[in-house]
Scaffold this active site. Structure first.
Site, PDB file in Angstrom:
ATOM      1  CG  HIS A 163       8.685 -42.437  99.008  1.00  0.00           C
ATOM      2  ND1 HIS A 163       9.098 -41.760 100.072  1.00  0.00           N
ATOM      3  CD2 HIS A 163       7.208 -42.541  99.059  1.00  0.00           C
ATOM      4  CE1 HIS A 163       8.378 -41.565 100.957  1.00  0.00           C
ATOM      5  NE2 HIS A 163       7.129 -41.860 100.250  1.00  0.00           N
ATOM      6  CB  CYS A 215       5.764 -39.098 101.270  1.00  0.00           C
ATOM      7  SG  CYS A 215       4.190 -39.892 101.171  1.00  0.00           S
TER       8      CYS A 215
HETATM    9  N1  GLN Z   1       1.468 -41.117 106.354  1.00  0.00           N
HETATM   10  C1  GLN Z   1       1.336 -40.305 105.096  1.00  0.00           C
HETATM   11  C2  GLN Z   1       0.064 -40.852 104.078  1.00  0.00           C
HETATM   12  O1  GLN Z   1      -0.205 -41.935 104.210  1.00  0.00           O
HETATM   13  C3  GLN Z   1       2.632 -40.404 104.638  1.00  0.00           C
HETATM   14  C4  GLN Z   1       3.103 -41.545 104.049  1.00  0.00           C
HETATM   15  C5  GLN Z   1       4.548 -41.609 103.391  1.00  0.00           C
HETATM   16  O2  GLN Z   1       5.428 -40.538 103.670  1.00  0.00           O
HETATM   17  N2  GLN Z   1       4.832 -42.450 102.794  1.00  0.00           N
HETATM   18  O3  GLN Z   1      -0.373 -40.131 103.448  1.00  0.00           O
END
Ligand code: GLN
Length: 263
Positions: A195, A93
């Site tokens: 995740h 992510c």
């Molecule tokens: N901040 C990033 C987004 O919203 C990654 C979010 C995350 O790692 N879950 O795209």
């Protein structure tokens, strides 16, 4: 045999159980008699490019990601050297966005990435959130990779680059919610939005990552199969619960999941 893993920014990038991926890799290696050393490396810490077989980055909210991004650029030359010499990378992510070319946040700031993957990310005006299953052509085992995604960023794989999607969406959003791709793989660098932790319910992908990492120092390693009944039960339960059983039925018949944008 010994595996050296570098966990980058464990204090900043660790959403939705991302650290659990390292516990999974640790256990799956130890069950095969492979020693494992996991080292946390964060802001201002030096990084020995010769030492590590695998670099792991989790996800994080934009603010933490911004802090990590600045520091990551200073570590860029070490990381590039390590990758050129055969180290593997698994980035989730926010970490995935940072190993790409750049991430443009909702506020319009550009966080430059390392360019280890030929992808770029732009924030959208909604979050792509929920359970996801993808079919990955990288894996010999056709069973889907399952997980949870929650991102504002839309990631696109550059057409001219040498990156391939890690998988094709069976259900969920994936890279951008529109082209049916999920994640990116380029050589031994893997980025994904999943995740979960990703590897706990996906033993096929866990062993794929383990093999990539081991290849840096040990040629021709074949990982003996493990008793993965519980892991596959978790994978199947996920599909039954969130995918209305479609993946599971198709798997049992030995049919490769085909409901993808590409297929
Ligand atoms: N901040 C990033 C987004 O919203 C990654 C979010 C995350 O790692 N879950 O795209």
């Amino acid at each position: 045999m010994k595996l050296h893993i570098c966990h980058l920014y464990p204090d900043l990038l660790n959403l939705y159980g991302d650290r659990g991926n390292l516990l999974v890799l640790y256990r799956r290696a130890r069950w095969r008699g492979i020693a494992v050393e996991i080292t946390g490396v964060s802001l201002g810490d030096p990084l020995d490019p010769k030492l590590y077989d695998l670099f792991f980055l989790g996800g994080g909210p934009d603010q933490e990601q911004g802090v990590a991004a600045g520091d990551l650029l200073t570590k860029g030359p070490w990381l590039r050297e390590a990758v050129e010499e055969g180290a593997a990378v698994l980035a989730i992510c926010g970490g995935y966005q940072l190993v790409g070319r750049y991430y443009r946040t909702a506020g319009g700031d550009i966080l430059p990435g390392l360019g280890l993957l030929p992808v770029y990310t732009e924030a959208g005006n909604s979050r792509l959130k929920g359970n996801i299953a993808v079919r990955s052509p990288c894996l010999d085992d056709p069973r889907p990779v399952v997980g949870f995604e929650n991102h504002g960023g839309r990631t696109f794989i550059e057409a001219e680059g040498s990156g391939e999607p890690l998988g094709y969406v069976v259900f969920g959003f994936g890279n951008n919610g529109s082209d049916g791709t999920e994640g990116c793989i380029c050589g031994k660098v893997i980025g994904t939005y999943l995740h979960g932790p990703l590897l706990a319910k996906n033993p096929h992908l866990a062993d794929y990552v383990l093999s990539l990492a081991l290849k840096r120092r040990y040629r021709g390693v074949v990982l003996p199969p493990l008793e993965d009944e519980l892991e596959w039960k978790a994978n199947e339960a996920f599909l039954r619960r969130f995918g209305r059983g479609v993946g599971e039925r198709e798997n049992k018949k030995g049919v490769t999941l085909a409901r993808s944008a590409a297929g």
